[in-house]
Design a protein around this motif. Sequence first.
Motif, PDB file in Angstrom:
ATOM      1  N   ASP A   1       0.805  -1.229   0.000  1.00  8.14           N
ATOM      2  CA  ASP A   1       0.000   0.000   0.000  1.00  8.14           C
ATOM      3  C   ASP A   1       0.833   1.272   0.000  1.00  8.14           C
ATOM      4  O   ASP A   1       0.312   2.352  -0.288  1.00  8.14           O
ATOM      5  CB  ASP A   1      -0.929   0.007   1.217  1.00  8.14           C
ATOM      6  N   ASN A   2       2.120   1.189   0.342  1.00 14.05           N
ATOM      7  CA  ASN A   2       2.938   2.404   0.395  1.00 14.05           C
ATOM      8  C   ASN A   2       3.550   2.775  -0.953  1.00 14.05           C
ATOM      9  O   ASN A   2       4.356   3.696  -1.048  1.00 14.05           O
ATOM     10  CB  ASN A   2       4.037   2.278   1.450  1.00 14.05           C
TER      11      ASN A   2
ATOM     12  N   THR B   1       5.345   6.194   0.090  1.00  8.90           N
ATOM     13  CA  THR B   1       4.661   7.184   0.908  1.00  8.90           C
ATOM     14  C   THR B   1       5.118   7.234   2.358  1.00  8.90           C
ATOM     15  O   THR B   1       4.915   8.243   3.025  1.00  8.90           O
ATOM     16  CB  THR B   1       3.142   6.951   0.867  1.00  8.90           C
ATOM     17  N   ASP B   2       5.741   6.140   2.859  1.00  9.12           N
ATOM     18  CA  ASP B   2       6.232   6.171   4.234  1.00  9.12           C
ATOM     19  C   ASP B   2       7.750   6.043   4.316  1.00  9.12           C
ATOM     20  O   ASP B   2       8.318   5.992   5.406  1.00  9.12           O
ATOM     21  CB  ASP B   2       5.571   5.075   5.078  1.00  9.12           C
TER      22      ASP B   2
ATOM     23  N   PHE C   1       9.159  -1.680   0.523  1.00 11.03           N
ATOM     24  CA  PHE C   1       7.919  -1.877  -0.210  1.00 11.03           C
ATOM     25  C   PHE C   1       7.976  -3.199  -0.976  1.00 11.03           C
ATOM     26  O   PHE C   1       9.052  -3.793  -1.141  1.00 11.03           O
ATOM     27  CB  PHE C   1       7.661  -0.706  -1.171  1.00 11.03           C
TER      28      PHE C   1
ATOM     29  N   TYR D   1       3.729  12.135   4.199  1.00 11.25           N
ATOM     30  CA  TYR D   1       5.009  11.460   4.371  1.00 11.25           C
ATOM     31  C   TYR D   1       6.110  12.504   4.518  1.00 11.25           C
ATOM     32  O   TYR D   1       6.225  13.437   3.766  1.00 11.25           O
ATOM     33  CB  TYR D   1       5.311  10.513   3.209  1.00 11.25           C
TER      34      TYR D   1
END
Length: 407
Positions: free
Chosen positions: A33-34, A75-76, A80, A243
Amino acid sequence: MVTFISSEGTQWYVKMTLVSEEKTRTLNLDCSDNVAFDTRSGGSVDGAWSEVAVFGHSLRFAKEGKTFTISANITDGKAFTVCGETVGTPEASSGESNQPHEGGSGEAVEISDEEKGDPLVRHPLESWFTRCVWDELFPHANHQCFEGVKPYSYESFVKNVRYFPGFASGEEKEQKKELAALFGMALQEVGGKSLRDGGPIVLKGLTRTKAYGFSEASWTEEPSHKWNLAFSSEQGHERSRVYDTGYPLKPNQKYFSGAGILQLSYPVNYARFSQFYYGDKEVLLNNSDRVRKDPDLVVASALFYWMAQAGTRPSCHCCFTGNPVNDTDKACYERITNLGYKKGLAMAIAAVNGIECAIPADYRVGTRVNGYFEYGKAFGLTEDELLEDCFVETAEMAGNLHTAGIA
């Protein structure tokens, strides 16, 4: 079946290479999801640049092939997963943030007292940049700013430029070139009208473009450069930057995709600017809306970002002029130029929004370069003078100055 081959980039922004067993143009990827794919940067198919439409984790390229590249935001900033492969992203060193847009370090960086100006001392550009020139350039200033405020005025700009004596300094021609560069950059950030891809407007020095030439939108006969300073924050992106490193989001605060003339973004940059302006990084972290409605902050935030070196990125000022603001700025700039990259508007664009570089120039770059030419000509310079020792070919510029040239 699609196979993940490799990725390169930073903790927050990577370029992935993927291979399909059969020729296709549509990739349906199993991702964590990131991973947020970046449609604005386009991609490539078998080595050729291609437009790509992104629908979550489904990618549709304009061309058919087997080997694909696509950029993505992480995003974080953590590991990933793509196509069953788990990838660890490079850690940002010493708390530095490697954001592709509006980047900065994880620590609030204060400009030294020697670098700060005296607001009571006239700036050299005031000898030729008058209120009449301002009024002629910006007839639609304050067109639709946040909460109806009217932050743009000649008085506010001049008052705040005095805090930055290194900006637009030197001979008058150099002053005019750097001011034209700042306003050209702002045109794509807070202007009310951008150029469109394709058309009769051919910009000197900008040859590698998405389509042949550019054109003006037809909804008004006034050219795009007359619509600068129409907004005080980015339109259509009223969301928080979720982020970041070093400065988490504060309750009830939004660090907008863009606030002020150069659209200050991310908590880390609010902290850095707040430290400079108030001597306290918490002031703007707790009152983020000030940057898009206070006349002084709307202007000063842009000048601060233009003049401040951050992380491993040179200052915009140094990218454009080649003149560093401090020793760290000098080291960052030399790392990049030693790779063969040239100073000028293209490098300054990379410092403001690197995702516009290393790809064929689209309307965003066209708007900035056209603005640079139009404002420079309004100041009495020719296009040849504006291109003198000023590289504008963004397709040949690094897309992320935080990593380019680092040993």
